[in-house]
Design an enzyme around this catalytic site. Structure first.
Site, PDB file in Angstrom:
ATOM      1  N   ASP A   1     -11.252  -7.974  -4.169  1.00 14.51           N
ATOM      2  CA  ASP A   1     -10.444  -6.739  -4.163  1.00 14.51           C
ATOM      3  C   ASP A   1     -10.750  -5.892  -5.401  1.00 14.51           C
ATOM      4  OD1 ASP A   1      -9.195  -6.811  -1.768  1.00 14.51           O
ATOM      5  OD2 ASP A   1      -7.182  -7.184  -2.516  1.00 14.51           O
TER       6      ASP A   1
ATOM      7  N   THR B   1      -3.565 -11.697   5.316  1.00 18.74           N
ATOM      8  CA  THR B   1      -2.303 -11.307   4.677  1.00 18.74           C
ATOM      9  C   THR B   1      -1.167 -11.366   5.692  1.00 18.74           C
ATOM     10  OG1 THR B   1      -3.556  -9.865   3.217  1.00 18.74           O
ATOM     11  CG2 THR B   1      -1.228  -9.413   3.350  1.00 18.74           C
TER      12      THR B   1
HETATM   13  N1  GLU Z   1      -5.976  -8.313  -0.359  1.00 19.02           N
HETATM   14  C1  GLU Z   1      -5.492  -7.080   0.186  1.00 19.02           C
HETATM   15  C2  GLU Z   1      -4.620  -6.371  -0.810  1.00 19.02           C
HETATM   16  O1  GLU Z   1      -4.013  -6.971  -1.623  1.00 19.02           O
HETATM   17  C3  GLU Z   1      -4.732  -7.297   1.443  1.00 19.02           C
HETATM   18  C4  GLU Z   1      -5.651  -7.784   2.522  1.00 19.02           C
HETATM   19  C5  GLU Z   1      -5.065  -7.717   3.902  1.00 19.02           C
HETATM   20  O2  GLU Z   1      -4.041  -7.104   4.101  1.00 19.02           O
HETATM   21  O3  GLU Z   1      -5.674  -8.324   4.775  1.00 19.02           O
HETATM   22  O4  GLU Z   1      -4.540  -5.167  -0.760  1.00 19.02           O
END
Ligand code: GLU
Length: 565
Positions: free
Chosen positions: A425, A385
Site C-alpha cells: 500500500d 478487507t
Molecule cells: N489495504 C487497503 C487499504 O488499506 C484495503 C484493501 C481492500 O480493501 O481490499 O486501503
C-alpha cells in the site's frame, strides 16, 4: 452446527418477528451487528447477549473472521476502529495499521532497473508483510471500552477453529479465482486437499494451529502475539518465505504500538460525519466528496440517475487529486488535514464541477502555506478487507474496517493465520518526477490506506448511521455513495449496500458491470467521460438508528448478514 443459510434465515426471521423492517433491511430493537460472514456476526451477537459492549462484539467477530474469511482479514493484518461513546458523546478512533519493519527502505520495491517491480510480483512472500496491528489495537480498545473479560471474547472462534466450519461462498470463490496463490506452499497446504483439489463451499475446514494461537492470545493478550512463539513464527515465515524473503525481526514485533487518534469530522446537509484520519486517506476523501456535492440539491443526487453519476464522478476526481498529493502517515509527513477539510476551500473546489461536462484530469488544490509532494494513485484490486458495524444496548457504536490488503494477503501463514501484504500500500516508487512521495516506504512507517469506517450523527447529535466497506481505493466512493444514498435518497441500509457503484480515480468513470448504471454510459460519454465498465465488489455493512430501533444491511456482493434483537 448452524450453517450459513440457517443463519441468514435467522436474520430474516428476526425481521418478520419484529414486523418493523423496511425493504430488506433487518430490524433490531436493542442491539445489532452487521459483518461480512454469518458466523462472525453470530459470535458478535452472542457477546452482545452476554452483556458485552460493541467493542467486545467487534473483537469476537474479528477472531471468527480470521478463521471463516481468512482471505480478507485476521490476526496477521491491521484495522481501523471508529467508536462512538454515548457516555461522553465523543468519537474516538483506534489505529491498528501495520508498520514497516526497521529494515524497510524507500527502494525496497524497485527492480534492478530502478523501476517498481510489478505489484503482483512483490505481494507474495515476506517483503510486503507489515508488522500486524489488529491484536494490539483491539487490546487497546478493550482496555478502555471492554465490558466482558478479554479471554471470553475468544471462545466462539476457538471452538469453530477446533471443530471446523463450512467454507463460505466467498472463500470458496477466492480459492478458485486466486489460482496463482496455490503456488505458495502455505496456501496449497491449508486451502487444498492432499489430492490437489480446492476446498469447496460447504466443506468443513479446521484450523487447530489457529485455535492454539487464539488460546494463547486469549490467555496472555498482546504479550503472546508480539513476543514468544507466535512472534517467532511470524518472523520465521517472513524471513524464510519461499519468494521475496523479508527482514522483519522480533524487535519489530516487540516495538509495535497501536495509536488512539482523533477522528476527522465534517458535515453533510446538517449531519455530522466522523471517520478515520491519516494514515487513512479515506475519512478526508469521503468528507471532501460529500461536502463538494452539497453545492447541488438532493434532487440532483438521487441514486442511479445521470446527474448523480456525473456529479459524483467529478467530486471523486477532485478528492482523488488531493489524496494523491497530500496524504501519508502523519508520523512521517505533515498532512494538511484542516486545509483539506476547510469549508471555503471545498466550496472553491466544488465550483470546478461543471454540471454538464466531465472536467478531465483534476489538479490537486493549493492549500495556503502547506506545500506538499504527491503520492501516486491506485487502481482497483482484489479485496483482502472486511467491514463490520456494531451497536450495543447502551448505544456504543463501532465501525471497523479490517484488512490483510490483497486476497490471502502475502500468501504466507504463521501459526494458523495469513500474514498481510500491507506494505504494497506504500508508493512502490519513492520519488515521482524527481519529487519525494509522501507515501514512500520508510522504517516504522504506516502505509497510506483508503479504509473509511464512518459514523454519522443527526443534526441533534444523536447517532444515526455506522458504515464502511472494503475495496482498496474504491472504498472511498463506496462509503460516500452509500451515505449520499441514505442522506439524499432516503435509502435504508440494505438498499444503500446494494446501490450500483460509480468511481472515478481522476482518470476514467468506472460503472459497475451488470447494473442499471451501464445504461448511462452513452450519455456520460457525450458529457466527456471516458467510461469503463467493470465489476466493483464492495462489502458494506451498515447500521442505521430509527425511531424504533435499528435497521441493518449487509452487502449482497458478500456473504454477510445483519443480525440483532
Ligand atoms: N489495504 C487497503 C487499504 O488499506 C484495503 C484493501 C481492500 O480493501 O481490499 O486501503
Amino acid at each position: 452446527m448452524i450453517n450459513i443459510r440457517t443463519l441468514a434465515a435467522l436474520a430474516i426471521v428476526t425481521v418478520s418477528a419484529c414486523g418493523a423492517a423496511r425493504a430488506d433491511s433487518v430490524f433490531a430493537k436493542h442491539e445489532m451487528i452487521a459483518a461480512a460472514n454469518p458466523y462472525a456476526a453470530k459470535a458478535g451477537l452472542e457477546i452482545l447477549h452476554e452483556g458485552g459492549s460493541a467493542v467486545d462484539a467487534a473483537i469476537a467477530a474479528q477472531m471468527v473472521l480470521t478463521l471463516v474469511e481468512p482471505e480478507s482479514s485476521g490476526l496477521g493484518g491491521g484495522a481501523f476502529l471508529v467508536l462512538y461513546d454515548p457516555k461522553t458523546k465523543k468519537v474516538t478512533t483506534f489505529d491498528g495499521r501495520e508498520t514497516a519493519p526497521a529494515s524497510a527502505t524507500s527502494d525496497m520495491f524497485l527492480g534492478p532497473d530502478g523501476k517498481p517491480r510489478p505489484k503482483s510480483q512483490v505481494i507474495p512472500g515476506g517483503l510486503s508483510v507489515g508488522v500486524p496491528g489488529v491484536v494490539a489495537m483491539l487490546e487497546m480498545a478493550h482496555k478502555k471500552y471492554g465490558r466482558l473479560a478479554w479471554a471470553k471474547l475468544f471462545a466462539p472462534a476457538i471452538k469453530l477453529a477446533a471443530d471446523g466450519f463450512p467454507v463460505g461462498h466467498k472463500l470458496a470463490d477466492t480459492i478458485v479465482e486466486e489460482k496463482d496463490a496455490a503456488q505458495m506452499p502455505d496456501i496449497k497446504h491449508y486451502f487444498y486437499h492432499p489430492d490437489g483439489t480446492p476446498y469447496r463451499e460447504g466443506e468443513i475446514l479446521k484450523d487447530p494451529a489457529l485455535a492454539d494461537s487464539l488460546r494463547a492470545i486469549a490467555a496472555h493478550g498482546t504479550e503472546a502475539f508480539y513476543h514468544g512463539a507466535i512472534a517467532a513464527a511470524i518472523v520465521d515465515a517472513v524471513q524464510h518465505a519461499p519468494v521475496n524473503p523479508g527482514g522483519m525481526t522480533l524487535a519489530d514485533l516487540a516495538n509495535y504500538r497501536a495509536v488512539e487518534r482523533d477522528p476527522v469530522c465534517g458535515s453533510y446537509r446538517g449531519n455530522k460525519i466522523c471517520s478515520m484520519g491519516p494514515p487513512s486517506s479515506g475519512g478526508i476523501a469521503i468528507l471532501q466528496i460529500l461536502e463538494m456535492l452539497e453545492r447541488f440539491p438532493s434532487s440532483e443526487l438521487q441514486p442511479e440517475t445521470l446527474s448523480f453519476v456525473h456529479l459524483f464522478a467529478e467530486a471523486n476526481r477532485l478528492a482523488f487529486a488531493d489524496r494523491a498529493k497530500y496524504l501519508g502517515d502523519p508520523g512521517f509527513v505533515r498532512v494538511p488535514v484542516q486545509g483539506l477539510l476547510d469549508h471555503d476551500y471545498l466550496a472553491g473546489r466544488a465550483k470546478l464541477i461543471d454540471p454538464a461536462h466531465d472536467m478531465g484530469t483534476a489538479q490537486a488544490g493549493t492549500l495556503p502555506n502547506l506545500p506538499f509532494d504527491y503520492a501516486p494513485q491506485r487502481t482497483p484490486q482484489r479485496h483482502g478487507t472486511s467491514h463490520l458495524s456494531v451497536v450495543d444496548k447502551g448505544g456504543e457504536v463501532v465501525s471497523m474496517t479490517t484488512t490483510i490488503e490483497s486476497g490471502f494477503g502475502a500468501m504466507v501463514m504463521a501459526k494458523g493465520f495469513l500474514l498481510n501484504n500491507e506494505l504494497t500500500d506504500f508508493s512502490l516508487e519513492p520519488t515521482i518526477d524527481g519529487k519525494p512521495v509522501a507515501d514512500a516506504p520508510e522504517p516504522g512507517k504506516r502505509p497510506m490506506s483508503a479504509m473509511s469506517p464512518a459514523i454519522v450523527f443527526k443534526p441533534d447529535g444523536q447517532f444515526w448511521i455506522a458504515a464502511g466497506s472494503p475495496g482498496g481505493p474504491v472504498i472511498i466512493p463506496y462509503v460516500a455513495e452509500s451515505l449520499s444514498g441514505m442522506i439524499d435518497g432516503g435509502l435504508d441500509p440494505q438498499a444503500a449496500t446494494a446501490l450500483p457503484h460509480v468511481f472515478n480515480p481522476n482518470a476514467y468513470t468506472m460503472l459497475e458491470q451488470g447494473t442499471s448504471l451501464e445504461e448511462l454510459a452513452p450519455k456520460l460519454k457525450a458529457m466527456g467521460h471516458q467510461v469503463v465498465i467493470h465489476s466493483l465488489s464492495s462489502g458494506s455493512q451498515i447500521i442505521q438508528r430509527t425511531k424504533d430501533g435499528y435497521l441493518g444491511g449487509a452487502d449482497p456482493r458478500r456473504d454477510g448478514i445483519a443480525i440483532g434483537d
